[in-house]
Enzyme design. Structure first.
Site, PDB file in Angstrom:
ATOM      1  N   ASP A  53      72.553  31.345  -1.253  1.00  0.00           N
ATOM      2  CA  ASP A  53      73.225  32.484  -1.893  1.00  0.00           C
ATOM      3  C   ASP A  53      73.509  33.579  -0.866  1.00  0.00           C
ATOM      4  O   ASP A  53      74.108  34.611  -1.181  1.00  0.00           O
ATOM      5  CB  ASP A  53      72.444  33.009  -3.111  1.00  0.00           C
ATOM      6  CG  ASP A  53      71.046  33.487  -2.755  1.00  0.00           C
ATOM      7  OD1 ASP A  53      70.623  33.325  -1.592  1.00  0.00           O
ATOM      8  OD2 ASP A  53      70.364  34.029  -3.653  1.00  0.00           O
ATOM      9  N   ASP A  92      71.302  26.995  -3.754  1.00  0.00           N
ATOM     10  CA  ASP A  92      70.539  28.125  -4.293  1.00  0.00           C
ATOM     11  C   ASP A  92      70.963  28.442  -5.713  1.00  0.00           C
ATOM     12  O   ASP A  92      72.167  28.542  -6.001  1.00  0.00           O
ATOM     13  CB  ASP A  92      70.807  29.386  -3.448  1.00  0.00           C
ATOM     14  CG  ASP A  92      69.695  29.659  -2.464  1.00  0.00           C
ATOM     15  OD1 ASP A  92      68.554  29.241  -2.721  1.00  0.00           O
ATOM     16  OD2 ASP A  92      69.980  30.296  -1.432  1.00  0.00           O
ATOM     17  N   LYS A 122      67.462  25.164  -5.097  1.00  0.00           N
ATOM     18  CA  LYS A 122      66.398  26.009  -4.554  1.00  0.00           C
ATOM     19  C   LYS A 122      66.332  27.273  -5.398  1.00  0.00           C
ATOM     20  O   LYS A 122      67.365  27.774  -5.833  1.00  0.00           O
ATOM     21  CB  LYS A 122      66.685  26.366  -3.083  1.00  0.00           C
ATOM     22  CG  LYS A 122      65.693  27.358  -2.484  1.00  0.00           C
ATOM     23  CD  LYS A 122      65.774  27.415  -0.971  1.00  0.00           C
ATOM     24  CE  LYS A 122      66.779  28.398  -0.420  1.00  0.00           C
ATOM     25  NZ  LYS A 122      66.582  29.806  -0.820  1.00  0.00           N
ATOM     26  N   GLU A 191      59.915  32.429   4.168  1.00  0.00           N
ATOM     27  CA  GLU A 191      60.798  33.364   4.881  1.00  0.00           C
ATOM     28  C   GLU A 191      60.049  34.604   5.341  1.00  0.00           C
ATOM     29  O   GLU A 191      59.374  35.268   4.552  1.00  0.00           O
ATOM     30  CB  GLU A 191      61.983  33.760   3.971  1.00  0.00           C
ATOM     31  CG  GLU A 191      62.950  34.725   4.665  1.00  0.00           C
ATOM     32  CD  GLU A 191      64.316  34.850   4.015  1.00  0.00           C
ATOM     33  OE1 GLU A 191      64.602  34.112   3.044  1.00  0.00           O
ATOM     34  OE2 GLU A 191      65.111  35.691   4.495  1.00  0.00           O
TER      35      GLU A 191
HETATM   36  O1  KIV Z   1      70.487  31.979   1.085  1.00  0.00           O
HETATM   37  C1  KIV Z   1      70.042  31.530   2.162  1.00  0.00           C
HETATM   38  O2  KIV Z   1      70.773  31.342   3.140  1.00  0.00           O
HETATM   39  C2  KIV Z   1      68.610  31.245   2.244  1.00  0.00           C
HETATM   40  C3  KIV Z   1      68.038  30.934   3.578  1.00  0.00           C
HETATM   41  C4  KIV Z   1      68.012  32.102   4.450  1.00  0.00           C
HETATM   42  C5  KIV Z   1      66.721  30.284   3.463  1.00  0.00           C
HETATM   43  O3  KIV Z   1      67.947  31.275   1.259  1.00  0.00           O
END
Ligand code: KIV
Length: 273
Positions: A53, A92, A122, A191
Site C-alpha cells: 500500500d 497489502d 498482507k 518493520e
Molecule cells: O507497503 C509496503 O511497501 C510495505 C513494505 C514497506 C513492507 O508494507
C-alpha cells in the site's frame, strides 16, 4: 491454479518460503505496482513481489498509506499478476478494509484474491486484528503479517521512528509474533525495530520473517522498489540502500530529449518513414 498449469516455470509458493527458511536461504522481496516493473522483478528472479500500500505514497503522491482504496489496490495487483510467472505475489490489504469487522475483512480479502489473481495478502497488526486473520485464513487465503512500524497506524503514533525500543513494546511484539504464527500466518514483515529484537523474534519462530529496517538476522529483506532504485529522493532512512540513482538518470534523459526536440535533431533521417 490455472497459472500453475499454464506455465513451465516453477512458481514460488508459501511452502517454498518455509523451505527457504528451514534451509537458511534468504528471501528477497521488493514492491511493484505495475506490469512493466513487475516483469523486470520476475525476470531477475525475485522471490516475492509485494503490491504494497506504499503505492499510496510512490504512485499516487499521498503523504500516508491511508487513502488508497481496495479498488485501487486490486488495479495495481492485477497489473502485477499479469506480469509475474514465478514470484509469489502478496497484496497489502488497505486501511479500513480489515480492522474492526472480520466479515468485511474476509470480503475484502476475497475480492483481492478473486479480482487480481494474487497468491496471498498482507495486513498490519497483531491481537487487535486476530478475528479478521482467523476468518480470512478459514477461506484458505494465505496471510503475511506485519509488525513493528505499521504505517497504517501513523495517526496513533504520530511518528515513523523506530518501534519497540521500550521493553513493554518489545514484549508486546514478541507475543504478537507468536500469536500470528499460532493462528496460521505463513510469514511476518518486521518493520523498523531494533536488530537484536528482530533476531530474537526470528529465532523464536518457525515461519520466515522479512525485515525492513530490522537488521540482517531476519529470514529475508524487503525494500520499496522506488526507494532502492533512487526514484524517490526525499526519503533517506538509515536502512535504505540505494542501488541506482534513477531520478538523476531519468531527469538527464528527459533534458536530453527536450534539447533534441528544441534543436530539431530528433527525429533524424533514419528515425522517419
Ligand atoms: O507497503 C509496503 O511497501 C510495505 C513494505 C514497506 C513492507 O508494507
Amino acid at each position: 491454479m490455472s497459472q500453475y498449469l499454464s506455465t513451465d516455470v516453477t512458481k514460488v509458493t508459501t511452502n517454498t518460503l518455509m523451505k527457504m527458511r528451514q534451509q537458511g536461504e534468504r528471501i528477497a522481496m521488493l514492491t511493484a505496482y505495475d506490469y512493466s516493473i513487475a516483469k523486470l522483478l520476475d525476470m531477475a528472479k525475485i522471490d516475492v513481489v509485494l503490491v504494497g500500500d506504499s503505492a499510496a505514497n510512490v504512485m499516487a503522491g499521498y503523504t500516508t498509506t491511508l487513502p488508497i482504496t481496495l479498488n485501487e489496490m486490486i488495479y495495481h495487483a492485477s497489473s502485477v499478476v499479469r506480469a509475474v510467472k514465478r514470484a509469489l505475489v502478496v497484496v497489502d490489504m488497505p486501511f479500513g478494509t480489515y480492522q474492526g469487522n472480520s466479515k468485511v475483512a474476509l470480503n475484502s480479502a476475497i475480492r483481492i484474491m478473486k479480482e487480481s489473481g494474487a497468491d496471498a495478502i498482507k495486513l498490519e497488526g497483531g491481537a487487535e486484528v486476530i478475528e479478521s486473520i482467523d476468518r480470512i485464513l478459514s477461506a484458505g487465503i494465505p496471510i503475511m503479517g506485519h509488525l513493528g512500524l505499521t504505517p497504517q497506524s501513523i495517526n496513533k503514533f504520530g511518528t515513523y521512528a523506530v518501534r519497540a525500543t521500550t521493553e513493554e513494546e518489545a514484549d508486546q511484539l514478541r507475543k504478537n509474533a507468536l500469536l500470528l504464527q499460532e493462528h496460521g500466518c505463513f510469514s511476518l514483515v518486521l518493520e523498523k525495530i531494533p536488530a537484536t529484537l528482530a533476531k530474537e523474534v526470528t529465532e523464536s519462530l518457525q515461519i520466515p520473517t522479512i525485515g525492513i529496517g530490522a537488521g540482517r538476522h531476519t529470514s529475508g529483506q524487503v525494500l520499496v522498489f522506488h526507494d532502492m532504485m533512487g526514484i524517490t529522493q526525499q526519503f533517506t532512512p538509515r536502512f535504505l540502500r540505494r542501488y541506482l540513482n534513477l531520478s538523476e538518470e531519468i531527469v538527464g534523459a528527459i533534458e536530453h530529449y527536450i534539447s533534441d526536440v528544441k534543436e530539431n535533431t530528433f527525429p533524424n533521417e533514419s528515425e522517419q518513414y
